[in-house]
Enzyme design. Structure first.
Site, short mmCIF file in Angstrom:
data_model
loop_
_atom_site.label_atom_id
_atom_site.label_comp_id
_atom_site.label_asym_id
_atom_site.label_seq_id
_atom_site.Cartn_x
_atom_site.Cartn_y
_atom_site.Cartn_z
N ARG A 104 43.17 -41.52 49.33
CA ARG A 104 42.69 -41.48 50.68
C ARG A 104 41.13 -41.28 50.70
O ARG A 104 40.48 -41.41 51.99
CB ARG A 104 43.21 -40.34 51.36
N LYS A 138 57.04 -34.84 36.86
CA LYS A 138 57.27 -33.45 37.53
C LYS A 138 56.45 -32.84 38.36
O LYS A 138 55.08 -33.26 38.26
CB LYS A 138 57.84 -32.39 36.47
N GLU A 163 50.62 -20.21 26.45
CA GLU A 163 49.16 -20.34 26.76
C GLU A 163 48.26 -19.33 27.11
O GLU A 163 48.75 -18.39 27.47
CB GLU A 163 49.51 -21.28 28.30
N ASP A 167 58.87 -24.59 35.74
CA ASP A 167 57.43 -25.05 35.13
C ASP A 167 57.29 -25.81 33.82
O ASP A 167 57.01 -26.62 33.62
CB ASP A 167 56.34 -24.27 35.48
N HIS A 227 59.95 -29.05 29.31
CA HIS A 227 59.44 -29.37 28.24
C HIS A 227 60.30 -28.35 27.24
O HIS A 227 60.66 -29.25 26.32
CB HIS A 227 58.09 -28.80 28.17
N LYS A 253 52.17 -17.50 30.49
CA LYS A 253 50.64 -17.91 30.75
C LYS A 253 49.93 -16.49 30.15
O LYS A 253 50.61 -15.53 30.19
CB LYS A 253 50.55 -18.16 32.10
C1 BG6 Z 1 52.48 -28.60 32.44
C2 BG6 Z 1 52.76 -27.39 33.50
O1 BG6 Z 1 53.72 -29.34 32.67
O2 BG6 Z 1 52.51 -28.44 31.16
C3 BG6 Z 1 51.43 -26.39 33.33
O3 BG6 Z 1 52.93 -27.56 34.78
C4 BG6 Z 1 51.42 -26.16 31.74
O4 BG6 Z 1 51.71 -25.15 33.97
C5 BG6 Z 1 51.19 -27.57 30.91
O5 BG6 Z 1 50.03 -25.62 31.57
C6 BG6 Z 1 51.17 -27.26 29.42
O6 BG6 Z 1 50.87 -28.51 28.90
P1 BG6 Z 1 50.13 -28.65 27.41
O7 BG6 Z 1 50.34 -29.92 26.92
O8 BG6 Z 1 48.89 -28.07 27.54
O9 BG6 Z 1 50.74 -27.56 26.42
#
Ligand code: BG6
Length: 484
Positions: free
Chosen positions: A43, A142, A210, A229, A234, A334
């Site tokens: 947009r 997602k 993370e 999430d 994953h 996190k």
């Molecule tokens: C995403 C999540 O799918 O994966 C994030 O929504 C997360 O919250 C991310 O930080 C992590 O991905 P990677 O590849 O950095 O481990």
């Protein structure tokens, strides 16, 4: 042969951070068909030159080595086109269909880099203007819903227009090099598969830690939490690849069928069982790499009373012949000590110890599959310390396969590079079939419901730590410990 790529949401974060760098790399490697046009719509108002300049600026920022190859950039930028329009509007998309995608025989990939809330309307518009045709592949990502029901709603709206084979649902973890290497490790080597069962394996740990917090996406994250999430997609995908039976081939159907069986065999964690088998945590103030960081509830735009989990640990069981009695400990969070993702396969103790004096116990071997930051595989073995010492001292050393050391000349592609290339080749093995997503939601929904009914609190943990104390206790109750 794919000739056109349409990126809807082409001026967004995902597109700049992941899609353009991946496409640029594919172009650099000569993997893009010469006829390929990349048409980006959003947009925001800008002309093609401004758009190309912005992509160039972002490539410089996000490419791993930061350096653009001039010839490759010239070739790549010539493919890029941008249009300012609203993809939910049939009238506006209609113009694009009539003026840009005139030749309907050209195969098309449409990437929805937009919030899922508008997937249905955009797809309806694509269909109405004649773009959602047989030779179109649709790529989505997602969050695909927030529970089974909302996933089915999104999915039904897509399935009303497309066939399952046309839809590519991305889980970017499946594009990571070591994740694909899991299949190779298990099914291309004779060494591990005979031991890959409850006779030899004591337990498995999967950690995705993370160091970043919820940061700029607080409200979005707060709606989801770590379970939705990271675990629903994953971590469960990693668990499937580790635990599935050998597929008959690498054919998408063969692989997806085996993964589905794993998800269907996951023991449900319901009601009061959530308290014994799951841990919720939320980061508090702390420090990471010497920098102090705020608590989750003190981040910008935060609700100070949020009970959303930024950490989750789960003890899962797979109810089948191969895995009966083997716990799979999953953990993600996190603002943890450091960013890493690792799978630890702990083998059982030896049946008889002749080195008990030296080891004090009977340790089993450990296989560590590291996904990030570095990608590699380590096998921990006991070795005799060289020398004449008559006590025969032993020490654990590891056989180390670092991907970057073993393949020094090779560029390790980013997950999106691999996945976009697979969409172009029409290979959906590394994507998520709808029934896999649905089955994962069923397992996750039980846990969430258990949390709600038992009012399980997210326990605070210090930012920069490895999660709340309960997470240590979850594993310690079984006489085990996390391998940090
Ligand atoms: C995403 C999540 O799918 O994966 C994030 O929504 C997360 O919250 C991310 O930080 C992590 O991905 P990677 O590849 O950095 O481990």
């Amino acid at each position: 042969m794919i000739c056109d790529m349409l990126i809807i949401g082409g001026d967004g974060d995902l597109a700049y951070r992941k899609l353009y760098p991946a496409l640029y790399h594919l172009d650099l490697a000569g993997c893009l068909p010469s006829c390929l046009r990349i048409v980006c719509i959003s947009r925001s108002q800008h002309n093609v030159d401004q758009f190309r300049a912005k992509v160039r600026e972002m490539l410089a920022k996000y490419l791993k080595n930061g350096a653009l190859d001039n010839a490759a950039w010239q070739r790549f930028s010539a493919r890029l086109n941008s249009y300012s329009l609203d993809a939910t509007s049939e009238a506006e998309l209609g113009v694009l269909s009539r003026e840009v995608f005139t030749d309907k025989s050209r195969d098309l990939i449409t990437y929805l880099a937009t919030p899922p809330t508008i997937f249905a309307t955009v797809c309806q518009s694509l269909w109405a203007v004649g773009l959602a045709r047989e030779n179109m592949r649709l790529v989505i990502e997602k969050p695909l819903g927030h529970d089974r029901e909302s996933f089915l709603q999104i999915n039904d709206s897509l399935m009303a227009i497309f066939k399952e084979q046309q839809v590519y649902r991305i889980d970017h973890y499946l594009g990571k090099e070591t994740v694909q290497n899991l299949l190779t490790l298990r099914f291309a080597n004779a060494l591990f598969e005979p031991l890959w069962n409850n006779t030899y394996i004591d337990h498995v740990q999967i950690t995705a830690a993370e160091s970043i917090g919820a940061e700029g996406r607080w409200s979005f994250y707060d709606e989801a939490g770590a379970l939705r999430d990271m675990v629903q997609n994953h971590l469960l995908q990693l668990l499937c690849l580790l635990a599935m039976e050998p597929p008959a081939s690498l054919d998408p159907r063969a692989v997806h069928d085996e993964k589905l069986k794993v998800l269907r065999s996951l023991a449900p964690i319901k009601g009061r069982a959530v308290a014994d088998n799951t841990v919720r945590g939320q980061y508090n103030t702390g420090s990471i790499e010497g920098q102090s960081v705020p608590a989750y509830t003190a981040e910008q735009g935060a609700n100070p009373r949020s009970n959303t989990e930024t950490f989750v640990a789960i003890k899962a069981h797979i109810n089948n012949w191969r895995w009966a009695g083997v716990p799979f400990y999953l953990r993600t969070g996190k603002r943890m000590q450091r960013r890493y993702c690792e799978i630890v396969v702990q083998f059982k103790e030896l049946p008889h110890a002749i080195f008990q004096e030296q080891t004090g116990q009977n340790p089993g071997n450990r296989l560590v599959i590291q996904l990030q930051p570095e990608e590699g595989i380590r096998l921990h073995l006991l070795n005799k310390v060289p020398g004449l010492d008559e006590n025969f001292p032993l020490e654990t050393v590891s056989l180390d396969l670092s991907l970057s050391d073993a393949f020094t000349e090779r560029h390790v592609p980013d997950a999106y590079e691999r996945l976009l290339f697979d969409v172009m080749r029409g290979n959906s093995t590394l994507f998520m079939r709808a029934d896999l997503v649905e089955e994962a939601w069923i397992w996750i929904d039980d846990i969430r419901e258990g949390w709600n009914t038992t009012k399980l609190k997210a326990n605070p943990y210090m930012a920069g730590s490895m999660g709340p104390a309960d997470s240590v206790a979850l594993v310690a109750r079984d006489g085990r410990q996390w391998q940090d």
